[in-house]
Structure formats: structure tokens, C-alpha cells
Design an enzyme around this catalytic site. Structure first.
Site, PDB file in Angstrom:
ATOM      1  N   TYR A  48       0.785  -1.190   0.023  1.00 37.12           N
ATOM      2  CA  TYR A  48      -0.018  -0.212   0.011  1.00 37.12           C
ATOM      3  C   TYR A  48       0.792   1.263   0.062  1.00 37.12           C
ATOM      4  O   TYR A  48       1.607   1.900   1.018  1.00 37.12           O
ATOM      5  CB  TYR A  48      -0.883  -0.157   1.299  1.00 37.12           C
ATOM      6  CG  TYR A  48      -1.964  -1.315   1.268  1.00 37.12           C
ATOM      7  CD1 TYR A  48      -2.093  -1.739   0.099  1.00 37.12           C
ATOM      8  CD2 TYR A  48      -2.503  -1.421   2.446  1.00 37.12           C
ATOM      9  CE1 TYR A  48      -3.078  -2.997   0.514  1.00 37.12           C
ATOM     10  CE2 TYR A  48      -3.242  -2.608   2.652  1.00 37.12           C
ATOM     11  CZ  TYR A  48      -3.423  -3.495   1.557  1.00 37.12           C
ATOM     12  OH  TYR A  48      -4.391  -4.471   1.768  1.00 37.12           O
ATOM     13  N   HIS A 129       0.231 -12.411   1.634  1.00 33.05           N
ATOM     14  CA  HIS A 129      -0.565 -11.293   0.767  1.00 33.05           C
ATOM     15  C   HIS A 129      -0.743 -11.907  -0.629  1.00 33.05           C
ATOM     16  O   HIS A 129       0.468 -11.679  -1.479  1.00 33.05           O
ATOM     17  CB  HIS A 129      -0.251  -9.861   0.878  1.00 33.05           C
ATOM     18  CG  HIS A 129      -0.972  -8.746   0.744  1.00 33.05           C
ATOM     19  ND1 HIS A 129      -0.345  -7.608   0.017  1.00 33.05           N
ATOM     20  CD2 HIS A 129      -2.121  -8.968   0.054  1.00 33.05           C
ATOM     21  CE1 HIS A 129      -1.473  -6.968  -0.109  1.00 33.05           C
ATOM     22  NE2 HIS A 129      -2.559  -7.525  -0.200  1.00 33.05           N
TER      23      HIS A 129
END
Length: 310
Positions: A48, A129
Site C-alpha cells: 500500500y 498477501h
């Protein structure tokens, strides 16, 4: 995991400049608003904003007691020779680039570097992830590495964060994970993740439900825009519009129902909502604080607008 999971969480992608720039001040105010609204679970990832979300979230949480923090492994951040802006959805300089790494050493390095960016001594949850194209390595190396850290007391819980349900189901069946973050696969428009949720309920794996607005189509009372980050197909817009009509008959808004729906399944512990501004946080908090009548779900099921109800 020894800590109970809070019912609502803040997703940290928007304060990592997802799609558009957010100032440091606005990011901090967003986290402050979430805290003031009772949010006590915060989720982030190196992905992010090339670490920007972790840096901002860590600074905002420093010194605060009693929260649960999750970050992710699988992408290492390394110096880049490129110029310009990031090409993976975040409005940040491309000074770093992401390198997939689900090896044991890569996972340990990822967590160590995340803690530096966060400026915190530990995280509570580490999620593997998006291992869509690296499933076998994630099972053989990433999971055991996290299991070691959990056994050492470095982490309270480990799990997986994905926007599909089939790979997480393998991990639930083949490993001893604690948590799954499932994005967009158990919503008012897509209940395809139900087999995973049922397996999680049976095995005691808790689920963090993200992407409950399916990237935008369920975020307002007039469904338009995007579904899973692409232009929403007309049949889905029509179905969402019908759902919104049923909601209105019961005095409920479409986004209010979208937030409430996932929590009807016993496996889902937390709904995680991203926000880039304090106003978005307070709007979401007002929605989740309002009760949703059981009759709404019954009508949606009777009208065939939910493929499965709980």
C-alpha cells in the site's frame, strides 16, 4: 489468537495514496476519526503506497493502547531505477519496486522491514498477501516461517489475505492458520466465498471481511461505478438497484446493508472498511451503528436476491 477481534477495522490502502494522493495531515485525521469511532483493528501492507500506509499508520497509532494491527508479507520493497509514479494503483513516487518473495527469509525480512516502517515493536497479525501465483511456495515456506514466529511469541496470529476463496480454503484445510482476510467474496452481490467461510467456521478460523462494497457499486443508494475495480456490468447494476429498493422498504440504506451482511455468517469476526478522509470514517460508523431488521434479509432471500443467507 488470544485477543478478541474487534467488530470493525480500518483498511489502510487509501491512506497509502490508493488512486489519489492523501496528505499526511488527512491520513492522520482519518486514523484519529477511526479511533474516535471505536475502531480498534487496523490493517496495512507494504504494497500500500510502497510502505507509505505502514509509515503513516504506525505514526498515528504510536502510544495508543489496546488495538489490533495486521500487516502482510509476500512483497519485498527494493530500490528502483525507475522514475515517475508508481504503476500499481498508488499515487506515490516509484522510488521503490515490489518483488514477490514468499521464501522463509523473504517473509522474515518483510516483517522486519515492516516493523521499521511502522516504528512499532510488533504486529498482532501477519497475513500472506496475494499468493495467487505462488501457492506452493507460500504453503511450503511462507506459512512455516510465520508459524515459527507465532510459536516464538513474535506474532499472535497468522493467516492469508486474498480476493479469492479457493486458495484460502486450501490453507484452512492444510495448515493451522488463525485468520483469513477475504476481499469481495462474501457481499450482497457475491457470496461465492461461502465454502471457505463454512470451512473457517468449522475449524475456528476467523475471517476479516474486506471489499464489502465490491469496490464501489454498493457504496451508495444509487448503484453505479465499479465492481471489483472494473466498470460494473449492467446486470449487476440492475440487481444492486433491486437490492437497494428492498433496503429502502425497510428503512435501510444500501451501504448500511452491505456493511451488516457479512457479519451474519458465524465465521466473520470483523468488517474492514477503507477510508481516505475522516468524513468517510464517520459516515461508515453511523451506518454500522444502525440496526438492520431481520425482515430485510428474509425479503432479499425470498426475492432470490441473495444466493445464500445466514
Amino acid at each position: 489468537m488470544t485477543t478478541d477481534l474487534p467488530r470493525y477495522g480500518l483498511g489502510g490502502a487509501p491512506i497509502g495514496n490508493l488512486f489519489q494522493e492523501v496528505t499526511d495531515e488527512q491520513a492522520r485525521a482519518t486514523v484519529d476519526a477511526a479511533w474516535d469511532s471505536g475502531v480498534r483493528l487496523f490493517d496495512t501492507a507494504p504494497h500500500y503506497g510502497l510502505g507509505l500506509s505502514e509509515r503513516r499508520l504506525g505514526a498515528a497509532l504510536a502510544g495508543r493502547p489496546g488495538y489490533v494491527l495486521s500487516t502482510k508479507v509476500g512483497r519485498l520493497l527494493v530500490p528502483s531505477s525507475r522514475s515517475g509514479r508508481d504503476q500499481e494503483g498508488f499515487d506515490v513516487p516509484a522510488a521503490l519496486e515490489r518483488v514477490w518473495d514468499f521464501s522463509r527469509d523473504g517473509v522474515r525480512r518483510s516483517l522486519e522491514e515492516s516493523l521499521v516502517r511502522l516504528g512499532l515493536p510488533a504486529v498482532h497479525i501477519a497475513l500472506i498477501h496475494d499468493p495467487d501465483d505462488h501457492v506452493e511456495q507460500a504453503l511450503a515456506e511462507a506459512y512455516p516461517a510465520l508459524a515459527e514466529l507465532r510459536a516464538e511469541g513474535v506474532l499472535q496470529a497468522i493467516g492469508l489475505g486474498m480476493n479469492q476463496w479457493q486458495v484460502p480454503l486450501r490453507f484452512v484445510q492444510e495448515t493451522d492458520i488463525d485468520v483469513v482476510m477475504l476481499a469481495g467474496r462474501y457481499t450482497l452481490l457475491d457470496q461465492s466465498g461461502l465454502p471457505l467461510l463454512d470451512a473457517c467456521a468449522e475449524r475456528g478460523v476467523r475471517v476479516l471481511a474486506a471489499g464489502v462494497f465490491n469496490s464501489g457499486i454498493l457504496a451508495t443508494d444509487r448503484p453505479t461505478g465499479t465492481y471489483n475495480y472494473l466498470p460494473a456490468p449492467e446486470p449487476l447494476v440492475e440487481r444492486a438497484t433491486r437490492i437497494a429498493g428492498v433496503c429502502r422498504r425497510h428503512g435501510v440504506s444500501l451501504p448500511q446493508a452491505a456493511i451488516a451482511f457479512p457479519l451474519r455468517h458465524p465465521a466473520i469476526a470483523t468488517v474492514v472498511l477503507g477510508a481516505r478522509a475522516p468524513e468517510e470514517v464517520t459516515t461508515n460508523a453511523a451506518l454500522w451503528s444502525r440496526p438492520v431488521p431481520e425482515a430485510l434479509w428474509e425479503e432479499l432471500e425470498s426475492e432470490g436476491l441473495l444466493s445464500q443467507g445466514r
